[in-house]
Design a protein around this motif. Structure first.
Motif, mmCIF file in Angstrom:
data_model
loop_
_atom_site.group_PDB
_atom_site.id
_atom_site.type_symbol
_atom_site.label_atom_id
_atom_site.label_comp_id
_atom_site.label_asym_id
_atom_site.label_seq_id
_atom_site.Cartn_x
_atom_site.Cartn_y
_atom_site.Cartn_z
ATOM 1 N N GLU A 1 0.820 -1.197 0.000
ATOM 2 C CA GLU A 1 0.000 0.000 0.000
ATOM 3 C C GLU A 1 0.863 1.260 0.000
ATOM 4 O O GLU A 1 0.573 2.200 -0.733
ATOM 5 C CB GLU A 1 -0.921 -0.018 1.218
ATOM 6 N N THR A 2 1.919 1.282 0.793
ATOM 7 C CA THR A 2 2.784 2.457 0.846
ATOM 8 C C THR A 2 3.426 2.712 -0.515
ATOM 9 O O THR A 2 3.498 3.856 -0.971
ATOM 10 C CB THR A 2 3.870 2.280 1.926
ATOM 11 N N LYS A 3 3.893 1.658 -1.180
ATOM 12 C CA LYS A 3 4.514 1.808 -2.497
ATOM 13 C C LYS A 3 3.526 2.389 -3.491
ATOM 14 O O LYS A 3 3.886 3.258 -4.292
ATOM 15 C CB LYS A 3 5.045 0.463 -2.983
ATOM 16 N N GLU A 4 2.285 1.926 -3.453
ATOM 17 C CA GLU A 4 1.265 2.448 -4.367
ATOM 18 C C GLU A 4 1.039 3.936 -4.135
ATOM 19 O O GLU A 4 0.909 4.713 -5.086
ATOM 20 C CB GLU A 4 -0.045 1.685 -4.179
ATOM 21 N N ILE A 5 0.999 4.352 -2.876
ATOM 22 C CA ILE A 5 0.809 5.771 -2.546
ATOM 23 C C ILE A 5 2.002 6.579 -3.029
ATOM 24 O O ILE A 5 1.841 7.639 -3.643
ATOM 25 C CB ILE A 5 0.580 5.945 -1.030
ATOM 26 N N GLU A 6 3.203 6.081 -2.765
ATOM 27 C CA GLU A 6 4.408 6.797 -3.203
ATOM 28 C C GLU A 6 4.460 6.920 -4.718
ATOM 29 O O GLU A 6 4.825 7.965 -5.254
ATOM 30 C CB GLU A 6 5.658 6.104 -2.666
ATOM 31 N N ASP A 7 4.103 5.862 -5.418
ATOM 32 C CA ASP A 7 4.087 5.907 -6.883
ATOM 33 C C ASP A 7 3.081 6.935 -7.391
ATOM 34 O O ASP A 7 3.358 7.672 -8.347
ATOM 35 C CB ASP A 7 3.762 4.523 -7.461
ATOM 36 N N LEU A 8 1.931 7.012 -6.756
ATOM 37 C CA LEU A 8 0.910 7.980 -7.145
ATOM 38 C C LEU A 8 1.398 9.410 -6.898
ATOM 39 O O LEU A 8 1.208 10.296 -7.742
ATOM 40 C CB LEU A 8 -0.377 7.716 -6.371
ATOM 41 N N ASN A 17 8.519 12.566 1.064
ATOM 42 C CA ASN A 17 9.706 11.900 1.578
ATOM 43 C C ASN A 17 9.491 10.393 1.562
ATOM 44 O O ASN A 17 8.617 9.888 2.253
ATOM 45 C CB ASN A 17 9.980 12.386 3.009
ATOM 46 N N ARG A 18 10.297 9.701 0.789
ATOM 47 C CA ARG A 18 10.195 8.242 0.734
ATOM 48 C C ARG A 18 10.804 7.565 1.966
ATOM 49 O O ARG A 18 10.662 6.368 2.135
ATOM 50 C CB ARG A 18 10.912 7.701 -0.508
ATOM 51 N N ASN A 19 11.479 8.317 2.784
ATOM 52 C CA ASN A 19 12.231 7.711 3.882
ATOM 53 C C ASN A 19 11.670 8.064 5.252
ATOM 54 O O ASN A 19 12.400 8.250 6.203
ATOM 55 C CB ASN A 19 13.694 8.140 3.785
ATOM 56 N N MET A 20 10.354 8.145 5.372
ATOM 57 C CA MET A 20 9.718 8.418 6.654
ATOM 58 C C MET A 20 9.850 7.181 7.537
ATOM 59 O O MET A 20 9.505 6.083 7.127
ATOM 60 C CB MET A 20 8.240 8.756 6.436
ATOM 61 N N GLN A 21 10.369 7.383 8.716
ATOM 62 C CA GLN A 21 10.545 6.283 9.661
ATOM 63 C C GLN A 21 9.370 6.271 10.638
ATOM 64 O O GLN A 21 9.290 7.079 11.538
ATOM 65 C CB GLN A 21 11.873 6.441 10.410
ATOM 66 N N HIS A 22 8.434 5.366 10.423
ATOM 67 C CA HIS A 22 7.214 5.316 11.229
ATOM 68 C C HIS A 22 7.390 4.532 12.527
ATOM 69 O O HIS A 22 6.603 4.696 13.446
ATOM 70 C CB HIS A 22 6.075 4.691 10.417
ATOM 71 N N ASN A 23 8.401 3.691 12.599
ATOM 72 C CA ASN A 23 8.537 2.789 13.737
ATOM 73 C C ASN A 23 8.800 3.484 15.063
ATOM 74 O O ASN A 23 8.466 2.963 16.106
ATOM 75 C CB ASN A 23 9.655 1.775 13.485
ATOM 76 N N PHE A 24 9.414 4.651 15.033
ATOM 77 C CA PHE A 24 9.743 5.318 16.287
ATOM 78 C C PHE A 24 8.517 5.959 16.927
ATOM 79 O O PHE A 24 8.406 6.063 18.134
ATOM 80 C CB PHE A 24 10.827 6.374 16.072
ATOM 81 N N TYR A 25 7.590 6.387 16.112
ATOM 82 C CA TYR A 25 6.414 7.115 16.576
ATOM 83 C C TYR A 25 5.361 6.111 17.028
ATOM 84 O O TYR A 25 4.557 5.628 16.247
ATOM 85 C CB TYR A 25 5.894 7.987 15.439
ATOM 86 N N GLN A 26 5.416 5.746 18.294
ATOM 87 C CA GLN A 26 4.503 4.746 18.835
ATOM 88 C C GLN A 26 3.889 5.254 20.122
ATOM 89 O O GLN A 26 4.448 6.104 20.794
ATOM 90 C CB GLN A 26 5.236 3.433 19.093
ATOM 91 N N MET A 27 2.781 4.699 20.477
ATOM 92 C CA MET A 27 2.072 5.132 21.673
ATOM 93 C C MET A 27 2.397 4.244 22.873
ATOM 94 O O MET A 27 1.561 3.978 23.709
ATOM 95 C CB MET A 27 0.557 5.109 21.406
ATOM 96 N N ASP A 28 3.613 3.751 22.946
ATOM 97 C CA ASP A 28 3.984 2.930 24.094
ATOM 98 C C ASP A 28 5.399 3.279 24.529
ATOM 99 O O ASP A 28 5.990 4.230 24.056
ATOM 100 C CB ASP A 28 3.848 1.444 23.766
ATOM 101 N N ALA A 29 5.936 2.491 25.413
ATOM 102 C CA ALA A 29 7.238 2.805 26.009
ATOM 103 C C ALA A 29 8.404 2.180 25.257
ATOM 104 O O ALA A 29 9.509 2.124 25.776
ATOM 105 C CB ALA A 29 7.246 2.337 27.460
ATOM 106 N N SER A 30 8.189 1.728 24.021
ATOM 107 C CA SER A 30 9.255 1.017 23.308
ATOM 108 C C SER A 30 10.324 1.946 22.746
ATOM 109 O O SER A 30 11.335 1.488 22.236
ATOM 110 C CB SER A 30 8.662 0.174 22.185
ATOM 111 N N GLN A 31 10.116 3.244 22.815
ATOM 112 C CA GLN A 31 11.105 4.188 22.297
ATOM 113 C C GLN A 31 12.315 4.193 23.230
ATOM 114 O O GLN A 31 12.201 4.508 24.404
ATOM 115 C CB GLN A 31 10.517 5.589 22.201
ATOM 116 N N THR A 32 13.458 3.856 22.677
ATOM 117 C CA THR A 32 14.696 3.846 23.455
ATOM 118 C C THR A 32 15.794 4.501 22.628
ATOM 119 O O THR A 32 15.688 4.570 21.398
ATOM 120 C CB THR A 32 15.137 2.411 23.802
ATOM 121 N N PRO A 33 16.845 4.964 23.284
ATOM 122 C CA PRO A 33 17.977 5.488 22.513
ATOM 123 C C PRO A 33 18.516 4.452 21.522
ATOM 124 O O PRO A 33 18.829 4.786 20.381
ATOM 125 C CB PRO A 33 19.006 5.833 23.589
#
Length: 103
Positions: A1-8, A17-33
């Motif tokens: 789905e992301t590739k289709e959106i980027e292609d469009l 920006n093709r290089n958006m890092q979504h993994n860090f933006y979370q609603m829990d405590a998993s964010q660490t240095p």
């Protein structure tokens, strides 16, 4: 789905920006240095000129606490982004941190 959106977006010449890092933006405590450094290293290994993270760091004082429901996450992101290991990684790898306003 992301590739289709980027292609469009590219087909219609919409800057994005093709290089958006979504993994860090979370609603829990998993964010660490370590997690952020790992994602930054991935961006470097891929040879990206730009790698973006959607972050809302802040020192949570009473005003912010009263105005936002994202308080814990802001404080956690602030902690991670100012952690000595992360600051050193930015410096050692000549990574420039900018805000959306800089674009």
């Amino acid at each position: 789905e992301t590739k289709e959106i980027e292609d469009l977006l590219e087909e219609h010449h919409i800057i994005h920006n093709r290089n958006m890092q979504h993994n860090f933006y979370q609603m829990d405590a998993s964010q660490t240095p370590e997690m952020l450094i790992s994602q930054l290293q991935y961006c470097l290994d891929q040879g990206y000129d730009l790698c973006s993270f959607e972050l809302h760091p802040a020192y949570v004082d009473q005003d912010v606490f009263n105005l936002s429901s994202y308080n814990y996450q802001r404080a956690k992101e602030f902690y991670v982004l100012t952690h000595p290991d992360v600051v050193k990684f930015f410096k050692d790898n000549n990574i420039e941190r900018i805000s959306f306003a800089d674009l």
